[in-house]
Design a protein around this motif. Structure first.
Motif, mmCIF file in Angstrom:
data_model
loop_
_atom_site.group_PDB
_atom_site.id
_atom_site.type_symbol
_atom_site.label_atom_id
_atom_site.label_comp_id
_atom_site.label_asym_id
_atom_site.label_seq_id
_atom_site.Cartn_x
_atom_site.Cartn_y
_atom_site.Cartn_z
ATOM 1 N N HIS A 24 -42.518 36.501 -12.376
ATOM 2 C CA HIS A 24 -41.675 35.742 -13.292
ATOM 3 C C HIS A 24 -40.845 34.642 -12.650
ATOM 4 O O HIS A 24 -40.317 33.790 -13.360
ATOM 5 N N TYR A 25 -40.690 34.597 -11.343
ATOM 6 C CA TYR A 25 -39.834 33.601 -10.690
ATOM 7 C C TYR A 25 -40.569 32.292 -10.492
ATOM 8 O O TYR A 25 -41.736 32.267 -10.130
ATOM 9 N N GLU A 26 -39.858 31.184 -10.757
ATOM 10 C CA GLU A 26 -40.359 29.847 -10.476
ATOM 11 C C GLU A 26 -39.264 29.060 -9.783
ATOM 12 O O GLU A 26 -38.165 28.920 -10.327
ATOM 13 N N ALA A 27 -39.540 28.553 -8.609
ATOM 14 C CA ALA A 27 -38.558 27.746 -7.885
ATOM 15 C C ALA A 27 -38.306 26.449 -8.645
ATOM 16 O O ALA A 27 -39.236 25.813 -9.137
ATOM 17 N N GLY A 28 -37.037 26.074 -8.779
ATOM 18 C CA GLY A 28 -36.691 24.826 -9.432
ATOM 19 C C GLY A 28 -36.587 24.903 -10.941
ATOM 20 O O GLY A 28 -36.172 23.946 -11.580
ATOM 21 N N ASN A 29 -36.951 26.011 -11.546
ATOM 22 C CA ASN A 29 -36.876 26.179 -12.994
ATOM 23 C C ASN A 29 -35.703 27.102 -13.303
ATOM 24 O O ASN A 29 -35.769 28.301 -13.046
ATOM 25 N N ASN A 30 -34.624 26.562 -13.863
ATOM 26 C CA ASN A 30 -33.425 27.360 -14.109
ATOM 27 C C ASN A 30 -33.634 28.470 -15.124
ATOM 28 O O ASN A 30 -32.917 29.458 -15.118
ATOM 29 N N SER A 31 -34.595 28.328 -16.005
ATOM 30 C CA SER A 31 -34.838 29.390 -16.978
ATOM 31 C C SER A 31 -35.660 30.529 -16.369
ATOM 32 O O SER A 31 -35.837 31.563 -17.014
ATOM 33 N N ARG A 32 -36.157 30.336 -15.144
ATOM 34 C CA ARG A 32 -36.915 31.384 -14.466
ATOM 35 C C ARG A 32 -36.398 31.600 -13.043
ATOM 36 O O ARG A 32 -37.151 31.912 -12.134
ATOM 37 N N CYS A 33 -35.091 31.439 -12.856
ATOM 38 C CA CYS A 33 -34.464 31.623 -11.554
ATOM 39 C C CYS A 33 -34.281 33.119 -11.282
ATOM 40 O O CYS A 33 -34.572 33.961 -12.127
ATOM 41 N N TYR A 34 -33.787 33.455 -10.083
ATOM 42 C CA TYR A 34 -33.596 34.864 -9.724
ATOM 43 C C TYR A 34 -32.658 35.574 -10.694
ATOM 44 O O TYR A 34 -32.909 36.702 -11.099
#
Length: 75
Positions: A24-34
């Motif tokens: 589920h994590y995507e770097a640079g995407n605030n809706s999928r941050c840690y």
């Protein structure tokens, strides 16, 4: 700094949390941050705080490589 040994159950939980994070994590995407991954997926399943979640991401789950100078009994 001294490395800690962890129980087998803790290491299994760390591995499970990392799998969820990888999905589920995507770097640079605030809706999928840690923080978002922890809030939406990890916390409902494991009930761990955000700080513990970040610590889990830093725990090594693989065994250290063997020293090539170490002798083996069964070779």
């Amino acid at each position: 700094m001294e490395k800690r040994k962890h129980h087998k159950s803790t290491l299994e939980r760390v591995k499970a949390v990392r799998v969820i994070t990888e999905q589920h994590y995507e770097a640079g995407n605030n809706s999928r941050c840690y923080k978002s991954v922890w809030r939406n997926y990890v916390y409902p399943a494991y009930k761990i705080c955000y700080r513990t979640y970040l610590n889990y991401l830093g725990i090594p789950t693989t065994r250290p490589k063997e020293d090539p100078r170490q002798l083996s009994l069964f070779d």
